[in-house]
Each structure stands twice: as structure tokens, then as C-alpha cells.
Design an enzyme around this catalytic site. Sequence first.
Site: not given
Length: 548
Positions: A188, A335, A445, A450
Site C-alpha cells: 500500500t 490493511e 484545519k 476542523w
Amino acid sequence: MTVKLIPQTPSAYDYPLLIKNILPTPLTYFPDREIVYRDKMSYTYVELNRRVQRLANTLEGLGVKQGDTVAVMDWDSHRYLECFFAVPMMGAVLHTINIRLSPEQLIYTINHAEDDVILVNADFLPLLAAVKDQMKTVRKIVLLTDGEADPDTPVNIEGEYERLLAGAAPDYDFPDFDENAMATTFYTTGTTGLPKGVYFSHRQIMLHTYGLMSGLCAYESQAAVNSGDVYMPMTPMFHVHAWGMPYLFTMMGNKQVYPGKYEPEMLLKLIVSQNVTFSHCVPTIIHMLVSSPVIKDLDLSRWKVVIGGSALSRGLCKAGLENGINLYTAYGMSETCPLLTVANLKPHMMEWDAERQVEMRCRTGLPVPNVMLEVVDTDGKPLPHDGKTAGEVVVRSPWLTQGYIQDPEKSEELWANGWLHTGDIGFIDQEGYLQITDRVKDVIKTGGEWISSLALEDIISRHPAVSEAAVIGVPDPKWGERPMALVVLKPGEEKAATPDDLKAFFARFAEDGVIPRYGVPDRVQIVDTIAKTSVGKINKKQLRVDFK
């Protein structure tokens, strides 16, 4: 007190969860169903079984033994399907190579995985030729072609796939061994550093296959799948085993169609001519298809498509539905093998109007059985499932990679506190649906607050002139970062929207309280294309470099 273990009769067979145990079922239920490759060939499950055994004998003749690694560089093909079975069933490890890696990344993964044999499509011989002198462990290379003449190449070729199979015996006695044996590995590519190798055992792939079956087939929903569906992948087979789908659809004995190289005309031709009813892909592939003028003349009303890899925007979902495509979302990562959630509509949602259904189809989804999933704060404490409180998504499941190859430090980071950390931020609503709001690294940010880049992309996708969009954070001396939107307009709509028009469109959502006022991008730039990664995702890392 301890748990009471079951006694085992000395003569009892301890049935291992091995990939080889997938193949007997389709041979019993649907032996004559087809495996189709483009418009070039087709054969039955009976022949698939024979070819898997011939391939095992071929590889054994090349010196492959248990524990060795066999790598594949091919388009999505019947050959790849055969490798999905023959290589791990021998007790060897299948390395699915990302054919879009840079030369530096390619040779790194070949050497890091310690590949012994490589099966390579003629189209990718130039890639291999460029790094052949740097290979440390590769002993043999096998050529894959569609029947054309063998190419002239400096790479030392051991033989051509079909000719080697033709000369091999059609019977191979696949052995039993520990179900925890490594079956597959692949790499990956992260935002920084070298690619990271993940790995999965036979047990994990078998359990993931049943997880897929439960998530896609078991529930009353808008798009349940069964053995009567015709399957065609539109996710590269090198990427997380094509999401594990070939194992599921082989187990169920479905007709399978492999499109080779992704070309819009060929994909649409196969969908229609082979009556394809189920596929999976990243949003960019569906965007490519719904943007094709040919699609307007096709009946796609039986086609179910699971979207993953990137968020499915409401605009793209509506465009797909308007063309008859039954779109919905699934979520996972390299994963996680990859399945974690599926956006199945609950029965009471089936009566909702199209707009409300689109919202749920675009949700990240409900965890499938045997997936424990939480959103947690920075201290690892689970957050309420109230549909608004966001935190990092962490998971547990029997099919998650146990680490990264030869990288104990990154492996411990991945598994901090016994939960696999996805690096995604999201919330869980009262119905149990997860919604990813951003990647940790992609959150904008600004002024201590956020902003979700995915939420802004979803909003702008609803503008009738917008074909595709990406939102990134760019440096700002006052606020730290500010959102910037990059927009591709639909063909023929180039004069239908200006940057100011699109900013005004964002502003309306701020006025309605959907986003805060500081979430309206300062910059909207109309572009011809948006950079993508090797697996078709929007490449925000590159965009942040290009538009900083």
C-alpha cells in the site's frame, strides 16, 4: 477457572480454513457456469479447476515450493483468477504487484517481498526491463499474453503462460497445512515514505469471504447479491485481491467476467453482452462511465455497483441512479482485507424517497458481522453514536493484517492499544451507520476548527454543472489553512458556472447551516483534470503540492 476445551478424537479431521476449500462448491453447484475474459475466451468452472492444477504443476516445475513468493503483473484476467487460487493453494505466497508504481517503488516491492517468480503481462515488460538488473531474489519470469507473438525484450523469459500450462499435468494434489500460513501480500502506497507490505493468511481470506457473503448477500436490502448474479470486477485485481470479491463469487459459483484493461467501451460492451449485474469500483470509474455519451442508450437497470476507495458523493450517486445503476457504498482499506462496512438500506428505508435514499447509499455503511468498529477520541475513549460526534475510526476483525512486513514500528502504530487505527475520522449515527468525514491527514484545519474536505466535495458535487471535484487545505498566514475547491465541469457546461457562481453555491449551504460560514472555500478553481493515485483515488497529496 478456565474455559473448557473440547476433546478431540485422535482420528477426527481438524478441517483447516484453506483457500483450496473454496473450489469444490462451484464444481458441485454450477460446474458449467462460465468464466469470461473480455471478448477473447470463456471456459467453465470444470476447466478453471483443471487450469488451476496445471498452473500449480507449472510453478512447481519452475522450482516454486512452499513459502516461496510468486508475483503477478497483469490486467484483470482469467489468468489472475487462476493465480488467486493455485499459488496460495500450493502453500506459496501470492504477491499482487501494483502495475502503476514508479520504477523505484516497483523494484522496492519486488525485493522487499522477496519474489521468486514473476508472471508478467507483455504490456508491463518495459517496466520490468527497467529494473531487471536490480532484482535480488527473482529466479524465473513467465510471460502472459493474449495470444499475440512473444515480444522482443531484454528480460529473460522462462516461457509463455498458455504454452507452459498446455504442457503441464491437469492433476495436482493440493496439501493441507496450517490455516495461518501466509496466502497473499501486496503493498500500500502511503502519503510519505516507501510502500508498506500487508499480508493475509488462508484463515483470514476464508473468513473475509464469509464476511463478504454476509454483508452483500444475507440482508434484505436495496441490492442483495446471490448466486444468480453475473460478476465483473472494475477494481484492479492487484488492489486488495479485487476487494476479495473473486473468492466470494467463485465460492458461490457465479458467472464471472474479467475485462482486462479498463476501457469505457469494453466495460460497457461486456456489461451489456454478458448481462453483468454486479461490479465494484472507485468513484472515478463510475464517473468515467456516466460521462460517456454511450451510456444513455443502454439499459443498466439490473446493474448493482458497490463504490469504495473514496467517498461516493451525492451528485455522482444521483447521476448513477438516473442512469439506472444501483449504486451504494462499502468501506475498508488495504490493511483490512478490505471489507468493514456496507451501506445496505434497512427495510424501512426502502420506502423512502430517492433523495433520502441517496443520503444513506452514500453513508460509509453498517459494520458487517465479525467487525467491531468504534470512533474514539484522542485518548482512545469511545464516542457516542449520536450522528455528530466525530473521532478516529478503529476496528477489530479476524481478517485484519497483523502488521506491516519487516516494519515493527509502523505495525505497532497501526495496532496501538489493540485496535487497528484506520486514520479515518467519522461518526456513527443512531441507526448504527458509520460516516467517514475525512482522512486525518485531509481534514482542513482553519482558525483552530476542523472542516471536512469530503463534506465540501459532496456539496459541490450537487451543482448541476459539476462533473468532478476535490477540496484541499492550502496554507493561509492568518488561519493556518483555508479550503480550496478544484472543479471539473461537465462537457458543454464550461460557461454554465464561474468560480464566483460556485462560491455562491457553497454559501447557500452555509446560510442553511449545513456547513459553517468559514467552510466556504476562499478559492474555487476550474480545472480540466484532477490528479489521481495509482488505484484511481483523488491524489490530495499531489494536489496540495500543485496548489499550495
